[in-house]
Design an enzyme around this catalytic site. Structure first.
Site, PDB file in Angstrom:
ATOM      1  N   CYS A  12       0.836  -1.213   0.000  1.00  0.00           N
ATOM      2  CA  CYS A  12       0.000   0.000   0.000  1.00  0.00           C
ATOM      3  C   CYS A  12       0.869   1.261   0.000  1.00  0.00           C
ATOM      4  O   CYS A  12       1.760   1.418   0.847  1.00  0.00           O
ATOM      5  CB  CYS A  12      -0.904  -0.025   1.231  1.00  0.00           C
ATOM      6  SG  CYS A  12      -1.751   1.519   1.533  1.00  0.00           S
ATOM      7  N   HIS A  54      -3.797   0.230   8.456  1.00  0.00           N
ATOM      8  CA  HIS A  54      -4.328   0.071   7.107  1.00  0.00           C
ATOM      9  C   HIS A  54      -5.803  -0.310   7.159  1.00  0.00           C
ATOM     10  O   HIS A  54      -6.161  -1.435   7.472  1.00  0.00           O
ATOM     11  CB  HIS A  54      -3.549  -0.981   6.314  1.00  0.00           C
ATOM     12  CG  HIS A  54      -4.072  -1.120   4.912  1.00  0.00           C
ATOM     13  ND1 HIS A  54      -3.682  -0.281   3.896  1.00  0.00           N
ATOM     14  CD2 HIS A  54      -5.003  -1.954   4.387  1.00  0.00           C
ATOM     15  CE1 HIS A  54      -4.334  -0.619   2.791  1.00  0.00           C
ATOM     16  NE2 HIS A  54      -5.138  -1.622   3.063  1.00  0.00           N
ATOM     17  N   GLY A 104     -14.563   7.291  -6.792  1.00  0.00           N
ATOM     18  CA  GLY A 104     -13.387   8.057  -7.235  1.00  0.00           C
ATOM     19  C   GLY A 104     -12.140   7.813  -6.424  1.00  0.00           C
ATOM     20  O   GLY A 104     -11.199   8.597  -6.470  1.00  0.00           O
ATOM     21  N   HIS A 109      -6.263   3.143   0.851  1.00  0.00           N
ATOM     22  CA  HIS A 109      -5.978   3.294   2.284  1.00  0.00           C
ATOM     23  C   HIS A 109      -6.800   4.515   2.681  1.00  0.00           C
ATOM     24  O   HIS A 109      -6.619   5.596   2.099  1.00  0.00           O
ATOM     25  CB  HIS A 109      -4.472   3.500   2.491  1.00  0.00           C
ATOM     26  CG  HIS A 109      -4.041   3.658   3.922  1.00  0.00           C
ATOM     27  ND1 HIS A 109      -3.006   2.930   4.481  1.00  0.00           N
ATOM     28  CD2 HIS A 109      -4.474   4.490   4.901  1.00  0.00           C
ATOM     29  CE1 HIS A 109      -2.820   3.296   5.742  1.00  0.00           C
ATOM     30  NE2 HIS A 109      -3.711   4.253   6.021  1.00  0.00           N
ATOM     31  N   HIS A 111      -8.456   7.734   3.547  1.00  0.00           N
ATOM     32  CA  HIS A 111      -7.876   9.076   3.705  1.00  0.00           C
ATOM     33  C   HIS A 111      -8.955  10.133   3.593  1.00  0.00           C
ATOM     34  O   HIS A 111      -9.876  10.010   2.808  1.00  0.00           O
ATOM     35  CB  HIS A 111      -6.761   9.343   2.685  1.00  0.00           C
ATOM     36  CG  HIS A 111      -7.129   9.069   1.256  1.00  0.00           C
ATOM     37  ND1 HIS A 111      -7.156   7.800   0.731  1.00  0.00           N
ATOM     38  CD2 HIS A 111      -7.483   9.902   0.249  1.00  0.00           C
ATOM     39  CE1 HIS A 111      -7.500   7.856  -0.541  1.00  0.00           C
ATOM     40  NE2 HIS A 111      -7.724   9.126  -0.863  1.00  0.00           N
TER      41      HIS A 111
HETATM   42  P1  5GP Z   1      -8.111   9.457  -3.960  1.00  0.00           P
HETATM   43  O1  5GP Z   1      -8.294   9.682  -5.439  1.00  0.00           O
HETATM   44  O2  5GP Z   1      -7.744   8.028  -3.674  1.00  0.00           O
HETATM   45  O3  5GP Z   1      -9.227   9.974  -3.124  1.00  0.00           O
HETATM   46  O4  5GP Z   1      -6.919  10.373  -3.533  1.00  0.00           O
HETATM   47  C1  5GP Z   1      -5.575   9.990  -3.570  1.00  0.00           C
HETATM   48  C2  5GP Z   1      -4.763  11.252  -3.441  1.00  0.00           C
HETATM   49  O5  5GP Z   1      -3.441  10.880  -3.140  1.00  0.00           O
HETATM   50  C3  5GP Z   1      -4.729  12.090  -4.730  1.00  0.00           C
HETATM   51  O6  5GP Z   1      -5.225  13.401  -4.450  1.00  0.00           O
HETATM   52  C4  5GP Z   1      -3.248  12.104  -5.099  1.00  0.00           C
HETATM   53  O7  5GP Z   1      -2.812  13.342  -5.607  1.00  0.00           O
HETATM   54  C5  5GP Z   1      -2.557  11.754  -3.798  1.00  0.00           C
HETATM   55  N1  5GP Z   1      -1.319  11.028  -3.956  1.00  0.00           N
HETATM   56  C6  5GP Z   1      -1.108   9.944  -4.756  1.00  0.00           C
HETATM   57  N2  5GP Z   1       0.156   9.509  -4.626  1.00  0.00           N
HETATM   58  C7  5GP Z   1       0.759  10.332  -3.724  1.00  0.00           C
HETATM   59  C8  5GP Z   1       2.086  10.384  -3.180  1.00  0.00           C
HETATM   60  O8  5GP Z   1       2.965   9.587  -3.494  1.00  0.00           O
HETATM   61  N3  5GP Z   1       2.341  11.370  -2.279  1.00  0.00           N
HETATM   62  C9  5GP Z   1       1.384  12.272  -1.911  1.00  0.00           C
HETATM   63  N4  5GP Z   1       1.756  13.211  -1.015  1.00  0.00           N
HETATM   64  N5  5GP Z   1       0.137  12.250  -2.393  1.00  0.00           N
HETATM   65  C10 5GP Z   1      -0.179  11.286  -3.296  1.00  0.00           C
HETATM   66 ZN    ZN Z   2      -2.235   1.179   3.745  1.00  0.00          ZN
END
Ligand code: 5GP
Ligand code: ZN
Length: 124
Positions: A12, A54, A104, A109, A111
């Site tokens: 992850c 996790h 989306g 994990h 967040h």
């Molecule tokens: P999701 O689309 O899953 O709600 O959001 C994932 C978020 O994680 C996205 O806004 C993306 O920009 C961010 N993200 C993805 N990979 C990384 C990373 O390696 N470092 C950081 N700081 N943010 C990440």
């Molecule tokens: Zn995780």
């Protein structure tokens, strides 16, 4: 470095960020939670708050997580101000949790996205 935590998924991305195997710009850390700036921000302030354990998404959250989730929610307004969101009601922030493919979610994990700062924003 081997991580023996049972609540850690070695595949992850955010578990790797928690373990500092992948660098991030930290906003906050305690025993249970980690917050860091989103790598691709939509807003002047855009950071992610995650439990260190996790949990794949909100779809896995149960009553067993109620106290943890309560502490996570209570951190949101404190960290929002600390990260640069302006005070309520003129300022404020947006709290978003994408869940599953149709919700989306890209990183599996749990967040919270916390976004704020002066408009216009890139998205949202
Ligand atoms: P999701 O689309 O899953 O709600 O959001 C994932 C978020 O994680 C996205 O806004 C993306 O920009 C961010 N993200 C993805 N990979 C990384 C990373 O390696 N470092 C950081 N700081 N943010 C990440
Ligand atoms: Zn995780």
């Amino acid at each position: 470095m081997t991580d023996h935590r049972a609540d850690h998924d070695p595949d992850c991305l955010f578990c790797k960020i928690v373990a500092k195997q992948i660098p991030s710009r930290m906003v906050y850390e305690d025993d249970e939670f980690y917050a860091f700036h989103d790598i691709s921000p939509w807003a002047p302030v855009h950071f992610l708050l995650i439990p260190k354990a996790h949990i794949a998404s909100m779809a896995q959250v149960t009553q067993a997580h109620a106290a943890l989730m309560g502490r996570m929610m209570a951190l949101v307004p404190v960290l929002a101000l600390q990260a640069g969101c302006r005070p309520y009601p003129e300022g404020g922030f947006r709290l978003v949790t994408n869940t599953g493919a149709e919700g989306g979610q890209e990183v599996r994990h749990l967040h919270f996205h916390i976004m704020g700062g002066p408009r216009p924003w890139l998205r949202g």
